[in-house]
Enzyme design. Structure first.
Site, PDB file in Angstrom:
ATOM      1  N   LEU A 192      70.792  22.532  64.859  1.00 47.87           N
ATOM      2  CA  LEU A 192      70.593  22.771  63.423  1.00 47.87           C
ATOM      3  C   LEU A 192      70.176  21.465  62.742  1.00 47.87           C
ATOM      4  O   LEU A 192      70.862  20.960  61.860  1.00 47.87           O
ATOM      5  CB  LEU A 192      71.858  23.366  62.781  1.00 47.87           C
ATOM      6  CG  LEU A 192      71.632  24.093  61.465  1.00 47.87           C
ATOM      7  CD1 LEU A 192      70.846  25.383  61.657  1.00 47.87           C
ATOM      8  CD2 LEU A 192      72.958  24.409  60.776  1.00 47.87           C
ATOM      9  N   GLY A 193      69.050  20.926  63.192  1.00 48.39           N
ATOM     10  CA  GLY A 193      68.499  19.721  62.571  1.00 48.39           C
ATOM     11  C   GLY A 193      67.552  20.115  61.459  1.00 48.39           C
ATOM     12  O   GLY A 193      67.670  21.192  60.879  1.00 48.39           O
ATOM     13  N   ILE A 207      64.388  21.041  61.463  1.00 45.25           N
ATOM     14  CA  ILE A 207      63.594  22.257  61.694  1.00 45.25           C
ATOM     15  C   ILE A 207      64.511  23.480  61.810  1.00 45.25           C
ATOM     16  O   ILE A 207      64.242  24.527  61.225  1.00 45.25           O
ATOM     17  CB  ILE A 207      62.709  22.091  62.950  1.00 45.25           C
ATOM     18  CG1 ILE A 207      61.655  20.997  62.689  1.00 45.25           C
ATOM     19  CG2 ILE A 207      62.038  23.403  63.340  1.00 45.25           C
ATOM     20  CD1 ILE A 207      60.860  20.560  63.910  1.00 45.25           C
ATOM     21  N   THR A 254      77.541  18.256  66.967  1.00 44.50           N
ATOM     22  CA  THR A 254      78.692  18.301  66.064  1.00 44.50           C
ATOM     23  C   THR A 254      78.404  19.312  64.956  1.00 44.50           C
ATOM     24  O   THR A 254      77.234  19.561  64.653  1.00 44.50           O
ATOM     25  CB  THR A 254      78.950  16.920  65.403  1.00 44.50           C
ATOM     26  OG1 THR A 254      77.702  16.473  64.853  1.00 44.50           O
ATOM     27  CG2 THR A 254      79.450  15.897  66.407  1.00 44.50           C
ATOM     28  N   ILE A 291      60.814  26.812  70.337  1.00 41.84           N
ATOM     29  CA  ILE A 291      59.737  26.055  69.680  1.00 41.84           C
ATOM     30  C   ILE A 291      60.026  24.554  69.800  1.00 41.84           C
ATOM     31  O   ILE A 291      59.405  23.738  69.131  1.00 41.84           O
ATOM     32  CB  ILE A 291      59.570  26.416  68.182  1.00 41.84           C
ATOM     33  CG1 ILE A 291      60.903  26.469  67.458  1.00 41.84           C
ATOM     34  CG2 ILE A 291      58.865  27.751  68.048  1.00 41.84           C
ATOM     35  CD1 ILE A 291      61.524  25.190  67.069  1.00 41.84           C
ATOM     36  N   ARG A 329      61.302  22.082  73.060  1.00 43.74           N
ATOM     37  CA  ARG A 329      60.683  21.483  74.239  1.00 43.74           C
ATOM     38  C   ARG A 329      61.014  22.371  75.444  1.00 43.74           C
ATOM     39  O   ARG A 329      62.140  22.892  75.537  1.00 43.74           O
ATOM     40  CB  ARG A 329      61.239  20.072  74.498  1.00 43.74           C
ATOM     41  CG  ARG A 329      60.707  18.997  73.575  1.00 43.74           C
ATOM     42  CD  ARG A 329      59.234  18.713  73.815  1.00 43.74           C
ATOM     43  NE  ARG A 329      58.715  17.641  72.970  1.00 43.74           N
ATOM     44  CZ  ARG A 329      58.094  17.826  71.803  1.00 43.74           C
ATOM     45  NH1 ARG A 329      57.933  19.047  71.329  1.00 43.74           N
ATOM     46  NH2 ARG A 329      57.638  16.794  71.108  1.00 43.74           N
ATOM     47  N   ASP A 345      56.688  28.624  72.705  1.00 37.88           N
ATOM     48  CA  ASP A 345      55.578  27.751  72.287  1.00 37.88           C
ATOM     49  C   ASP A 345      55.514  26.518  73.178  1.00 37.88           C
ATOM     50  O   ASP A 345      54.562  25.747  73.091  1.00 37.88           O
ATOM     51  CB  ASP A 345      55.795  27.326  70.818  1.00 37.88           C
ATOM     52  CG  ASP A 345      54.626  26.520  70.263  1.00 37.88           C
ATOM     53  OD1 ASP A 345      53.466  26.881  70.565  1.00 37.88           O
ATOM     54  OD2 ASP A 345      54.858  25.528  69.544  1.00 37.88           O
ATOM     55  N   GLU A 375      53.482  21.531  80.508  1.00 41.20           N
ATOM     56  CA  GLU A 375      52.309  21.912  79.718  1.00 41.20           C
ATOM     57  C   GLU A 375      51.067  21.181  80.203  1.00 41.20           C
ATOM     58  O   GLU A 375      51.171  20.005  80.556  1.00 41.20           O
ATOM     59  CB  GLU A 375      52.567  21.607  78.245  1.00 41.20           C
ATOM     60  CG  GLU A 375      53.708  22.469  77.694  1.00 41.20           C
ATOM     61  CD  GLU A 375      54.130  22.059  76.291  1.00 41.20           C
ATOM     62  OE1 GLU A 375      53.439  21.241  75.659  1.00 41.20           O
ATOM     63  OE2 GLU A 375      55.159  22.562  75.842  1.00 41.20           O
ATOM     64  N   HIS A 384      51.703  25.536  72.607  1.00 47.08           N
ATOM     65  CA  HIS A 384      52.320  24.432  71.863  1.00 47.08           C
ATOM     66  C   HIS A 384      51.560  24.134  70.557  1.00 47.08           C
ATOM     67  O   HIS A 384      50.967  23.071  70.405  1.00 47.08           O
ATOM     68  CB  HIS A 384      52.394  23.161  72.738  1.00 47.08           C
ATOM     69  CG  HIS A 384      53.363  22.142  72.193  1.00 47.08           C
ATOM     70  ND1 HIS A 384      54.057  21.260  72.972  1.00 47.08           N
ATOM     71  CD2 HIS A 384      53.769  21.876  70.931  1.00 47.08           C
ATOM     72  CE1 HIS A 384      54.830  20.495  72.226  1.00 47.08           C
ATOM     73  NE2 HIS A 384      54.668  20.860  70.973  1.00 47.08           N
TER      74      HIS A 384
END
Ligand code: 8YV
Length: 316
Positions: free
Chosen positions: A154-155, A157, A178, A232, A234, A258, A263, A281
């Protein structure tokens, strides 16, 4: 402007490439196998700054071959291809391009979410093949609104994805290293707990050694045969072999991807599955966002050259 030797590592957006050549006389690192070793042996010590993208980065060996490197300017928010541990040890600054791409990457996650559950791409293929005429109505899909969604990471993005999905009346939980203060979403103590409690798991965690294969066979099993996975972030965050095996065996309902481990290679087995949506991607790939990423990359470089520090440094 101070005379600082700038190395370009990998291809960059034309606007960035031209700008660093014009303003800093940047030199392009030859591709591997076309004189790179010799180039580095003769000129490696001259470069103080490397400008690169998340796709290439300055990895362990390249960083070692640049003994006077002081800054890595990275186009992209992800910097898992750069050896940040070595950079930290050597006092090398690393910058990325956070925030400006949050909207587009979150939009891509939601697009995959809607596509996989409602089978939009598969239905489009159905129409183009003439199956609507010959076989009648397209099979029913899965409702997308109101689902239980788990967000892994939950950063910046992840939070924008969560906000978008609130608009679809989704019940949101998350797992991060955390718990995040000040958010109303339910915190799950582990990826397995998160997967067990949701219907759609969205991977939005940063790549790199700390998150490698965080979504493993156990997490995929916890998501179960009615569960969907969206990635979405890595490819490295997911055990791709376990994912493919689960999709083939029907132990997972579907996936929207994605990003991949190697890749632009995509596991062959996925190509014929209508239960997966495969993207090359393109998360941040709009004209507007890429222009902002280019601007921030150049602003970081300018800032380093004029002040010795970057605007958006990576926190190791
Ligand atoms: C870029 C990305 O396409 O920002 C990132 O981390 O994955 C994408 O926005 C990539 O970094 C460019 O190489």
């Amino acid at each position: 402007m101070k005379n600082i030797a700038v190395l370009q590592v990998g291809p960059l957006m034309p606007a960035v490439q031209e700008s660093i050549r014009e303003d800093y006389d940047a030199v392009r690192l030859p591709d591997a196998g076309t004189g790179r070793e010799e180039f580095l042996r003769l000129q490696g010590a001259t470069f103080e700054v490397a400008v690169t993208s998340g796709k290439f980065g300055v990895g362990t060996d390249l960083m070692r071959a640049l003994p006077n490197l002081r800054a890595v300017i990275n186009f992209g928010v992800g910097y898992d291809t750069t050896d940040v541990a070595q950079a930290t040890e050597r006092g090398i600054t690393v910058s990325n391009t956070p925030d400006v791409l949050n909207d587009c990457v979150a939009d891509t996650a939601v697009a995959l979410y809607l596509d996989v559950l409602r089978k939009i791409s598969a239905a489009d293929r159905y129409v183009r093949r003439g199956d609507w005429l010959s076989r009648g109505n397209f099979p029913l899909a899965t409702k997308a609104s109101g689902k239980k969604v788990g967000i892994l990471g939950l950063g910046r993005i992840g939070r924008v994805i969560a906000r978008r999905l609130e608009g679809f009346d989704c019940d949101i939980s998350y797992h991060s290293r955390t718990a995040v203060a000040g958010v109303a979403y339910r915190y799950a103590a582990s990826p397995v707990e998160l997967a067990a409690g949701c219907e759609v798991l969205i991977v939005a965690a940063a790549g790199g050694p700390a998150s490698a294969r965080l979504v493993d066979a156990e997490v995929i099993d916890a998501l179960g045969p009615d569960g969907y996975l969206i990635n979405i972030a890595r490819g490295s965050v997911v055990d791709e072999e376990a994912l493919v095996a689960a999709l083939l065996a029907g132990r997972l309902a579907g996936a929207g991807l994605d990003v991949f481990v190697e890749e632009p290679k995509v596991p062959e087995d996925l190509l014929s599955l209508d239960s997966v949506v495969l993207l090359p991607h393109l998360g941040s790939g709009s004209n507007e966002t890429r222009a902002q990423m280019a601007e921030l990359t150049l602003a970081n470089l300018r800032s380093y050259v004029t002040t010795g520090s970057v605007l958006t440094a990576v926190q190791a």
